[in-house]
Enzyme design. Structure first.
Site, PDB file in Angstrom:
ATOM      1  N   GLU A  17       2.436  15.971   4.279  1.00  0.00           N
ATOM      2  CA  GLU A  17       1.887  15.032   3.295  1.00  0.00           C
ATOM      3  C   GLU A  17       0.747  15.683   2.500  1.00  0.00           C
ATOM      4  OE1 GLU A  17       1.446  10.920   4.480  1.00  0.00           O
ATOM      5  OE2 GLU A  17      -0.539  10.876   3.553  1.00  0.00           O
ATOM      6  N   HIS A  77       4.722   8.177  -2.692  1.00  0.00           N
ATOM      7  CA  HIS A  77       4.134   6.950  -2.142  1.00  0.00           C
ATOM      8  C   HIS A  77       3.917   5.988  -3.311  1.00  0.00           C
ATOM      9  CE1 HIS A  77       2.168   8.988   1.637  1.00  0.00           C
ATOM     10  NE2 HIS A  77       3.310   9.570   1.299  1.00  0.00           N
ATOM     11  N   ALA A 123       3.578  -4.981   1.737  1.00  0.00           N
ATOM     12  CA  ALA A 123       4.494  -3.874   1.484  1.00  0.00           C
ATOM     13  C   ALA A 123       5.962  -4.308   1.542  1.00  0.00           C
ATOM     14  CB  ALA A 123       4.229  -2.756   2.483  1.00  0.00           C
ATOM     15  N   LYS A 163       9.454  -5.532   8.078  1.00  0.00           N
ATOM     16  CA  LYS A 163       9.526  -4.458   7.068  1.00  0.00           C
ATOM     17  C   LYS A 163      10.655  -3.492   7.392  1.00  0.00           C
ATOM     18  CE  LYS A 163       5.388  -2.388   7.023  1.00  0.00           C
ATOM     19  NZ  LYS A 163       4.122  -1.702   6.665  1.00  0.00           N
ATOM     20  N   GLN A 173       0.503   5.856  10.901  1.00  0.00           N
ATOM     21  CA  GLN A 173      -0.871   6.312  10.767  1.00  0.00           C
ATOM     22  C   GLN A 173      -1.095   7.362  11.853  1.00  0.00           C
ATOM     23  OE1 GLN A 173      -3.478   7.196   9.361  1.00  0.00           O
ATOM     24  NE2 GLN A 173      -4.084   5.165   8.633  1.00  0.00           N
TER      25      GLN A 173
HETATM   26  P1  FAD Z   1       1.425  -4.094   4.834  1.00  0.00           P
HETATM   27  O1  FAD Z   1       2.726  -3.851   5.468  1.00  0.00           O
HETATM   28  O2  FAD Z   1       1.386  -4.983   3.636  1.00  0.00           O
HETATM   29  O3  FAD Z   1       0.440  -4.667   5.970  1.00  0.00           O
HETATM   30  C1  FAD Z   1      -0.940  -4.899   5.679  1.00  0.00           C
HETATM   31  C2  FAD Z   1      -1.443  -6.018   6.582  1.00  0.00           C
HETATM   32  O4  FAD Z   1      -0.776  -7.231   6.249  1.00  0.00           O
HETATM   33  C3  FAD Z   1      -1.177  -5.789   8.085  1.00  0.00           C
HETATM   34  O5  FAD Z   1      -2.246  -6.360   8.787  1.00  0.00           O
HETATM   35  C4  FAD Z   1       0.097  -6.572   8.338  1.00  0.00           C
HETATM   36  O6  FAD Z   1       0.213  -6.998   9.690  1.00  0.00           O
HETATM   37  C5  FAD Z   1      -0.067  -7.744   7.397  1.00  0.00           C
HETATM   38  N1  FAD Z   1       1.216  -8.269   6.899  1.00  0.00           N
HETATM   39  C6  FAD Z   1       2.313  -7.562   6.556  1.00  0.00           C
HETATM   40  N2  FAD Z   1       3.292  -8.376   6.138  1.00  0.00           N
HETATM   41  C7  FAD Z   1       2.794  -9.641   6.202  1.00  0.00           C
HETATM   42  C8  FAD Z   1       3.320 -10.922   5.906  1.00  0.00           C
HETATM   43  N3  FAD Z   1       4.570 -11.071   5.432  1.00  0.00           N
HETATM   44  N4  FAD Z   1       2.521 -12.006   6.103  1.00  0.00           N
HETATM   45  C9  FAD Z   1       1.252 -11.878   6.576  1.00  0.00           C
HETATM   46  N5  FAD Z   1       0.710 -10.689   6.894  1.00  0.00           N
HETATM   47  C10 FAD Z   1       1.466  -9.571   6.701  1.00  0.00           C
HETATM   48  N6  FAD Z   1      -2.731   4.020   1.073  1.00  0.00           N
HETATM   49  C11 FAD Z   1      -2.823   4.300  -0.267  1.00  0.00           C
HETATM   50  O7  FAD Z   1      -3.578   3.661  -0.996  1.00  0.00           O
HETATM   51  N7  FAD Z   1      -2.048   5.321  -0.801  1.00  0.00           N
HETATM   52  C12 FAD Z   1      -1.192   6.063  -0.060  1.00  0.00           C
HETATM   53  O8  FAD Z   1      -0.530   6.947  -0.585  1.00  0.00           O
HETATM   54  C13 FAD Z   1      -1.091   5.773   1.352  1.00  0.00           C
HETATM   55  N8  FAD Z   1      -0.223   6.460   2.147  1.00  0.00           N
HETATM   56  C14 FAD Z   1      -0.086   6.109   3.459  1.00  0.00           C
HETATM   57  C15 FAD Z   1       0.853   6.799   4.252  1.00  0.00           C
HETATM   58  C16 FAD Z   1       1.039   6.444   5.597  1.00  0.00           C
HETATM   59  C17 FAD Z   1       2.068   7.171   6.414  1.00  0.00           C
HETATM   60  C18 FAD Z   1       0.243   5.402   6.175  1.00  0.00           C
HETATM   61  C19 FAD Z   1       0.405   5.026   7.614  1.00  0.00           C
HETATM   62  C20 FAD Z   1      -0.705   4.741   5.401  1.00  0.00           C
HETATM   63  C21 FAD Z   1      -0.873   5.064   4.038  1.00  0.00           C
HETATM   64  N9  FAD Z   1      -1.785   4.395   3.226  1.00  0.00           N
HETATM   65  C22 FAD Z   1      -1.883   4.725   1.882  1.00  0.00           C
HETATM   66  C23 FAD Z   1      -2.666   3.369   3.780  1.00  0.00           C
HETATM   67  C24 FAD Z   1      -2.076   1.957   3.637  1.00  0.00           C
HETATM   68  O9  FAD Z   1      -1.879   1.619   2.279  1.00  0.00           O
HETATM   69  C25 FAD Z   1      -3.078   1.009   4.286  1.00  0.00           C
HETATM   70  O10 FAD Z   1      -3.077   1.182   5.680  1.00  0.00           O
HETATM   71  C26 FAD Z   1      -2.906  -0.452   3.911  1.00  0.00           C
HETATM   72  O11 FAD Z   1      -4.087  -1.161   4.274  1.00  0.00           O
HETATM   73  C27 FAD Z   1      -1.742  -1.148   4.640  1.00  0.00           C
HETATM   74  O12 FAD Z   1      -0.558  -0.671   4.200  1.00  0.00           O
HETATM   75  P2  FAD Z   1       0.837  -1.215   4.817  1.00  0.00           P
HETATM   76  O13 FAD Z   1       1.881  -0.588   3.985  1.00  0.00           O
HETATM   77  O14 FAD Z   1       0.863  -1.075   6.257  1.00  0.00           O
HETATM   78  O15 FAD Z   1       0.678  -2.773   4.376  1.00  0.00           O
END
Ligand code: FAD
Length: 293
Positions: A17, A77, A123, A163, A173
């Protein structure tokens, strides 16, 4: 072009990455790192995304450049924050037009742009949008210790399972304890999900970086801090680097032995630690052609 879902179906993947450079200096560093890491033959590479007005084009420029000027298989991403649904659809369409077939659909970290719109709350909605546009292998983020904003681990696992029902694979992470990864995979299996979950690897190679790890995503456990401090006392920064690489290599070995579908390295745009771990794991095809940086 290569879809990551097809690669994972064929066997373990080893991926790197990067973040898009924000200055000429960062561009030079990344160019050198890419030159040094390409000979390792990664299965794919991924490029992070920031939703800010100035930074959003950088990811697309970098993945498109990689696609057209190297043998690397890139994944872009993309994040929900800072975009309307229409903007996200436009970005996905332009990625497809540019030939990009892999996307990591993320919620996104908050941006510094206070006016940023946010029409997609989670997401999973971006996964659905990318699926509707079509032609993508779609990855999502997984959080072994639970997402920091989650009220509890069970609901976070439920949302991850939802998801992953729609996506093709997850990348975690970074984490430092094997059991955290195994727990996550077991929790998915318990919910009937067997999609590949790639463990994210972050070697800790300096004492300075220890406090930063917690801010970036996962705190370094006490036993690891002690092991690195011991190395520091005995041999200074070089010994810390060696010990950090050793500990990350041990974790990688244990993950592969436990059946992980590959390894995803957070490189921070540097090559050395990833190359050292590759070498120790015997994964490098021909290191004699790789640099020393
Ligand atoms: P989500 O899946 O939306 O989850 C976020 C929160 O919402 C969690 O607490 C989850 O439990 C909750 N949630 C999910 N779905 C629902 C629902 N339907 N109803 C209620 N609650 C829900 N960040 C960046 O800005 N740019 C990047 O390029 C980037 N790359 C990353 C790459 C990897 C491999 C990882 C692990 C993280 C990366 N991140 C990046 C960080 C990431 O964007 C953050 O951790 C962010 O806060 C959560 O992303 P997520 O996709 O897990 O979100």
């Amino acid at each position: 072009m290569t879809r990551i879902s097809d690669l994972l179906a064929a066997g373990p993947t080893y991926s790197f990455e990067f973040f898009p450079p924000k200055s000429d200096r960062e561009l030079l560093v990344l160019s050198r790192t890419l030159l040094e890491l390409q000979p390792l033959g990664p299965s794919f590479v991924s490029v992070t995304y920031r939703g800010g007005a100035e930074s959003r084009q950088r990811t697309q420029d970098l993945v498109t450049g990689m696609l057209h000027t190297s043998a690397l298989a890139p994944m872009a991403h993309l994040v929900c924050v800072a975009h309307t649904r229409l903007e996200l659809a436009e970005i996905l369409v332009s990625l497809r037009k540019a030939g990009i077939e892999n996307v990591l659909a993320l919620g996104g970290d908050p941006t510094d742009d206070a006016r940023a719109p946010r029409e997609l709350a989670h997401a999973v909605e971006l996964v659905e949008l990318a699926r509707a546009i079509g032609g993508f292998a779609i990855g999502v983020a997984a959080h072994p210790a639970g997402h920091p904003a989650s009220p509890d681990l069970v609901s976070d696992r439920d949302h991850l399972a939802e998801k992953l029902t729609r996506a093709d694979f997850a990348i975690t992470q970074f984490f430092f304890e094997l059991d955290e990864y195994l727990g996550l995979v077991a929790d998915m299996a318990g919910r009937g999900i067997d999609k590949p979950v790639l463990p994210g690897i972050m070697p800790v190679t300096s004492m300075r970086s220890i406090p930063r790890m917690a801010e970036m995503g996962a705190a370094v456990p006490e036993w690891m801090t002690s092991a690195l401090a011991e190395a520091d006392a005995a041999g200074g920064s070089d010994a810390v680097r060696r010990r950090g690489v050793e500990l990350a290599t041990e974790l990688c070995r244990a993950l592969l032995a436990a059946g992980a579908p590959g390894l995803h390295f957070y490189t921070l745009n540097q090559s050395r630690a990833t190359r050292d771990i590759y070498l120790s794991l015997g994964l490098a095809p021909d290191l004699s052609r790789a640099g020393t940086g």
